[in-house]
Motif scaffolding. Structure first.
Motif, short mmCIF file in Angstrom:
data_model
loop_
_atom_site.label_atom_id
_atom_site.label_comp_id
_atom_site.label_asym_id
_atom_site.label_seq_id
_atom_site.Cartn_x
_atom_site.Cartn_y
_atom_site.Cartn_z
N VAL A 1 3.88 5.62 -5.86
CA VAL A 1 4.04 5.60 -7.32
C VAL A 1 2.78 6.01 -8.07
O VAL A 1 2.86 6.44 -9.23
CB VAL A 1 4.51 4.21 -7.80
N VAL A 2 1.59 5.89 -7.46
CA VAL A 2 0.35 6.25 -8.16
C VAL A 2 -0.40 7.37 -7.45
O VAL A 2 -0.81 8.35 -8.05
CB VAL A 2 -0.57 5.01 -8.32
N GLY A 3 -0.60 7.20 -6.14
CA GLY A 3 -1.32 8.22 -5.40
C GLY A 3 -2.15 7.62 -4.30
O GLY A 3 -2.40 6.40 -4.26
N PRO A 4 -2.61 8.46 -3.37
CA PRO A 4 -3.36 7.95 -2.21
C PRO A 4 -4.71 7.33 -2.58
O PRO A 4 -5.21 6.48 -1.87
CB PRO A 4 -3.53 9.19 -1.34
N LEU B 1 -7.44 -0.30 -10.09
CA LEU B 1 -6.76 -0.42 -11.39
C LEU B 1 -7.14 0.71 -12.34
O LEU B 1 -6.31 1.20 -13.12
CB LEU B 1 -7.09 -1.78 -12.01
N LEU B 2 -8.42 1.17 -12.29
CA LEU B 2 -8.83 2.30 -13.12
C LEU B 2 -8.09 3.57 -12.71
O LEU B 2 -7.68 4.37 -13.57
CB LEU B 2 -10.34 2.52 -13.01
N LEU B 3 -7.90 3.74 -11.41
CA LEU B 3 -7.15 4.91 -10.94
C LEU B 3 -5.70 4.83 -11.41
O LEU B 3 -5.09 5.86 -11.74
CB LEU B 3 -7.21 5.00 -9.41
N VAL B 4 -5.15 3.63 -11.43
CA VAL B 4 -3.79 3.46 -11.95
C VAL B 4 -3.74 3.81 -13.43
O VAL B 4 -2.85 4.53 -13.91
CB VAL B 4 -3.30 2.02 -11.71
N VAL C 1 0.84 -1.20 0.00
CA VAL C 1 0.00 0.00 0.00
C VAL C 1 0.87 1.25 0.00
O VAL C 1 0.58 2.24 -0.70
CB VAL C 1 -0.95 -0.01 1.22
N ALA C 2 1.97 1.23 0.76
CA ALA C 2 2.86 2.39 0.78
C ALA C 2 3.48 2.63 -0.59
O ALA C 2 3.56 3.78 -1.08
CB ALA C 2 3.95 2.18 1.83
N ASP D 1 4.15 5.92 -15.27
CA ASP D 1 5.12 5.31 -16.16
C ASP D 1 5.11 3.79 -15.97
O ASP D 1 4.33 3.23 -15.18
CB ASP D 1 6.51 5.87 -15.90
N VAL D 2 5.98 3.13 -16.71
CA VAL D 2 6.01 1.66 -16.68
C VAL D 2 6.30 1.12 -15.28
O VAL D 2 5.68 0.16 -14.82
CB VAL D 2 7.08 1.15 -17.68
N ALA D 3 7.23 1.73 -14.59
CA ALA D 3 7.58 1.27 -13.24
C ALA D 3 6.38 1.35 -12.31
O ALA D 3 6.07 0.41 -11.55
CB ALA D 3 8.72 2.09 -12.69
N ALA D 4 5.68 2.49 -12.36
CA ALA D 4 4.53 2.68 -11.48
C ALA D 4 3.43 1.68 -11.80
O ALA D 4 2.81 1.11 -10.88
CB ALA D 4 4.01 4.11 -11.61
#
Length: 645
Positions: free
Chosen positions: A194-197, A302-305, A188-189, A311-314
């Protein structure tokens, strides 16, 4: 008008609010109750921690934390390495991180297993010692005979027989959750970074909802399984009856094989059918709801991602993190089953101890023996297994030290119950047992019971050596071979002993090589030798309950001839239906209706013409003409069908 309207509106609003509040209160009460149950469960597990020792627990937790962090490091390493590959930058550093994390995880897996097993073994060893101590010292016989105590004892014993779902396994499983939750927190951290809260919150909600659903189902299931305890105990009894040797002869000769098979199927279905029904209720509709919530949460995350433009890493890290959160809805094999069933076994042990305290647990003794100097007296003793059916009802009896007392009476008169009260196994509901004028309640019960050498009607047949079977009467003197052999000769087993190739080392069971099985009469003689061996080493009171019930006519006659010699100088109490035994006693007591109705010597009681004289006449008539008794005495013979010459 306005006032009335406002009042009405206020009333409607108040009604709606009250209805809503009424609807919410049960839910809140349920949540509060469940929270308290979880806290109690955690408290139970904390009580096991000292058994594992702090150092081992700390080391195990540290290994679990590192093992849980390794997958998170692997996710980060692979994700950032992939990004470097896409951008054409060197990915060696991040690949090294992923490789190290992978190797650490693989290396720590067997270490986790070893440490967990060590925790389990330490805890279980302490629990077995605690359970054994409870059975020997913490519980009265009356407590152990209670159905609720028997159910809990059977549950605890079953857990230790399987060696998998034990209290130690429960603590091991609880500690293993550290690795799982370390993974969750790390994932979760990472997702938040990498994406957001938003995506992190959605993934966390998925994990928590799935986990709560799983644990709630397991918790309810564990409580239901415990409620099936009495039914499972019946299944176990029927299975052991069918597969053991104790009843094998009767089952075959009476043609009970088919009936027993049907009974086993019926008892099993009595357990399995409600089990299946409750399983559907616990794991059916609730899990559909939890699965839908988890699926929706995963899709949202997954939609939020996807909308974050990461980027690819995130994206790589986020997909792995969401998948890890979703897997929190599965069973954790290293924890969940162990927690439910192992903790149930521990709770059963705690309830056993609580039941023992309510029953009045005796204190442990220091090895002393209490020898009465003048007399043992029962004064106005009242006792019943249920309050409305007294077995002993105002009983008065004196046993003078150094004399023999015989106890006679029809079946159900309370003779064996009297012995259990006399030895302190049962506490009378009213009245008292006095030892030289001191109430037995104020004496050490273990020390008092060591005063007795008893051969009960249902004496035990230990599958041990002949030496140990006799020395059980005074096990501290098990090396006294001369004394063991002497008592075997006193009860008429001398020639048989001389013919044994292994002598006193002969196992009394056919289950081991060189073992011997005995006839009923031989076993009874061994039991008598056991009591006499106890007298030889300090026991002051000899109790013989139907001492010749399994002897043949010659063996019975030999016992009668030597009875006074066997009991000379010992305070003895003999219970028998056979008057050729009791007539030699210093004093004969007739028990009827839970109280003493006649007492005296044989000649005095015959001259009295009461109950004893009538029973004696019945046996004497059987000897003289071999015909069924007639007249007033016949009714007493029917009441006492076990009377034999």
């Amino acid at each position: 008008m306005t006032s009335t309207t406002d009042s009405g509106a206020g009333t409607d609003a108040g009604t709606d609010a009250g209805t809503d509040a009424d609807a919410v209160r049960p839910t809140l009460r349920g949540l509060g109750r469940r929270w308290r149950q979880r806290r109690e469960a955690a408290a139970h597990l904390r009580r096991l921690l000292p058994y594992a020792r702090p150092g081992l627990v700390a080391l195990t937790l540290a290994v679990h934390v590192v093992a849980g962090a390794a997958p998170v490091a692997f996710m980060a390493g692979t994700g950032f390495a992939l990004q470097r590959v896409v951008t054409g930058e060197p990915a060696t550093g991040w690949l090294a991180v992923a490789l190290v994390a992978f190797v650490v995880q693989q290396l720590l897996a067997p270490v986790q297993l070893v440490l967990s097993r060590k925790v389990q073994r330490r805890v279980d060893a302490a629990c077995i010692e605690r359970l054994t101590s409870f059975a020997f010292h913490g519980a009265t016989l009356a407590g152990l005979e209670r159905p609720d105590v028997a159910d809990r004892l059977a549950q605890a014993e079953e857990a230790f027989e399987q060696w998998t779902l034990t209290p130690g396994a429960a603590l091991e499983g609880a500690l293993a959750l550290t690795a799982r939750y370390t993974q969750l927190v790390g994932a979760v951290a990472l997702l938040a970074v990498v994406v957001g809260p938003g995506a992190a919150a959605a993934a966390l909600a998925v994990a928590l909802v799935a986990r709560v659903g799983q644990t709630e189902g397991f918790f309810r299931w564990g409580r239901l399984i415990r409620s099936f305890g009495p039914l499972r105990r019946r299944v176990t009894y029927v299975r052991e009856l069918a597969t053991g040797t104790r009843a094998a002869k009767e089952i075959r000769t009476l043609g009970l094989v088919g009936w027993l098979e049907d009974r086993y199927v019926a008892e099993n279905r009595a357990v399995l059918e409600p089990t299946w029904r409750w399983r559907r209720e616990v794991y059916g509709a609730p899990f559909v709801v939890y699965a839908l919530v988890a699926a929706v949460g995963s899709v949202v995350a997954l939609l939020l991602v996807a909308r974050s433009g990461a980027d690819v890493a995130a994206v790589s890290i986020a997909v792995q993190a969401v998948a890890l959160c979703g897997r929190f809805g599965v069973i954790f094999p290293e924890s969940d089953v162990k927690l439910v069933y192992g903790r149930s076994a521990w709770e059963a042990m705690l309830e056993l101890e609580d039941a023992a305290r309510r029953t009045g647990a005796p204190a442990r003794a220091d090895g002393a023996v209490l020898r009465p100097a003048r007399e043992i007296a029962l004064r106005d003793v009242r006792f019943g297994y249920t309050p409305d059916r007294p077995v002993l009802d105002g009983l008065d009896l004196e046993l003078r030290v150094g004399t023999s007392t015989a106890l006679v009476g029809v079946n159900g008169a309370g003779k064996t119950t009297l012995v259990k009260v006399l030895t302190g196994m049962y506490t009378p509901g009213a009245g008292s047992v006095l030892v030289d004028g001191t109430d037995l309640r104020g004496l050490d019960p273990d020390a008092w019971q060591r005063t007795f050498a008893a051969t009960f009607q249902d004496f035990l047949r230990y599958e041990l050596t002949l030496r140990e079977n006799v020395a059980m009467g005074a096990i501290a003197h098990v090396d006294d071979d001369e004394g063991v052999a002497a008592e075997l000769r006193r009860v008429g087993l001398g020639d048989w002993l001389d013919g044994l190739p292994q002598g006193l080392d002969t196992p009394l069971t056919r289950a081991v090589p060189g073992g011997r099985d005995l006839s009923g009469g031989q076993w009874q003689r061994v039991a008598l030798a056991r009591s006499l061996f106890a007298v030889r080493h300090g026991a002051g009171v000899l109790v013989l309950d139907e001492p010749t019930a399994q002897l043949d006519a010659r063996g019975e006659a030999e016992f009668y001839d030597t009875f006074l010699d066997l009991t000379r100088g010992v305070t003895s109490l003999v219970i028998s239906h056979r008057f050729s035994t009791v007539r030699r006693a210093d004093r004969i007591v007739v028990l009827d209706g839970g109280r003493v109705t006649e007492a005296g010597t044989h000649d005095e009681l015959v001259a009295l013409g009461g109950e004893y004289a009538r029973m004696f006449e019945v046996q004497a008539r059987r000897f003289t003409d071999g015909s069924p008794p007639a007249g007033p005495a016949a009714g007493h013979a029917d009441d006492d069908v076990e009377v034999a010459p």
